[in-house]
Design an enzyme around this catalytic site. Sequence first.
Site, mmCIF file in Angstrom:
data_model
loop_
_atom_site.group_PDB
_atom_site.id
_atom_site.type_symbol
_atom_site.label_atom_id
_atom_site.label_comp_id
_atom_site.label_asym_id
_atom_site.label_seq_id
_atom_site.Cartn_x
_atom_site.Cartn_y
_atom_site.Cartn_z
ATOM 1 N N TYR A 80 0.831 -1.200 0.000
ATOM 2 C CA TYR A 80 0.000 0.000 0.000
ATOM 3 C C TYR A 80 0.871 1.257 0.000
ATOM 4 C CZ TYR A 80 -3.774 3.179 1.413
ATOM 5 O OH TYR A 80 -4.684 4.203 1.477
ATOM 6 N N ALA A 106 3.956 1.560 -1.012
ATOM 7 C CA ALA A 106 4.644 1.686 -2.304
ATOM 8 C C ALA A 106 3.715 2.267 -3.360
ATOM 9 C CB ALA A 106 5.164 0.321 -2.750
ATOM 10 N N LYS A 149 1.049 4.174 -2.891
ATOM 11 C CA LYS A 149 0.687 5.554 -2.592
ATOM 12 C C LYS A 149 1.871 6.512 -2.751
ATOM 13 C CE LYS A 149 -3.659 4.876 -1.762
ATOM 14 N NZ LYS A 149 -4.693 5.467 -2.650
#
Length: 249
Positions: free
Chosen positions: A157, A159, A161
């Site tokens: 998540y 990575a 975002k």
Amino acid sequence: MKLLQGKNAIITGASRGIGKGIAQIFAQHGANVAFTYSSSAVAAEELEKELIGLGVQAKAYKSNAASFEDSQELVAQILKDFEGGIDILINNAGITKDNLLMRISEEDFDTVIEVNLKSVFNMTKAVQRTMLKQRKGSIINMSSVVGVKGNAGQTNYAASKAGIIGFSKSVALELGSRNIRCNVVAPGFIETEMTAKLDEKVVEGWRAGIPLKRGGTPEDIANACVYLGSDLSAYVTGQVLNVDGGMLT
């Protein structure tokens, strides 16, 4: 004052949670709203009726933003259904598949990257030609404070975002000369239907660690998007706006 009067906006993943809140506030500010959903057909239909009741044009589309082909077809259909082009794109669709690195599967890592990050590429690519012809547009990409600072158990998540932030800054540099702006909203702890299922003691602990001593609401995120989608932010691009109650202060 309706800050988005007559503007056409696309919002991905808007049948519930933050996306729904953005759609509602955008319609209240006079924007016509095309929004996507993946499986919640009943919720999408109800939201569509609600938005139309606010006096704007609105339509729900079942579409998979992680699919390049679906994204191309979606934008083509929206251009047929909504007159006046596309003024605002909000890439909000996203998922989580949390686990510690030692336990996370390759499939769960790839799926989160595809849904959260590649979808932003797909949709931005799909609206780019229209915005270039118009010589205007505002692209708003939904990241997270996790994409800024990281979080244990969320390597996939975080990575995805963080990738959204780098992607958005690059798009801002590429398209700025055509008056197309690209910015990022990074929400903190936002209270939605999903967080309502969490243990109240855990939620209270999170609230206590936030300087403003409360969780955010979908409306808090929506208001930030109204600013970035409106002419009030005409000289703002390539920026990350943390809407987190001071979590990262």
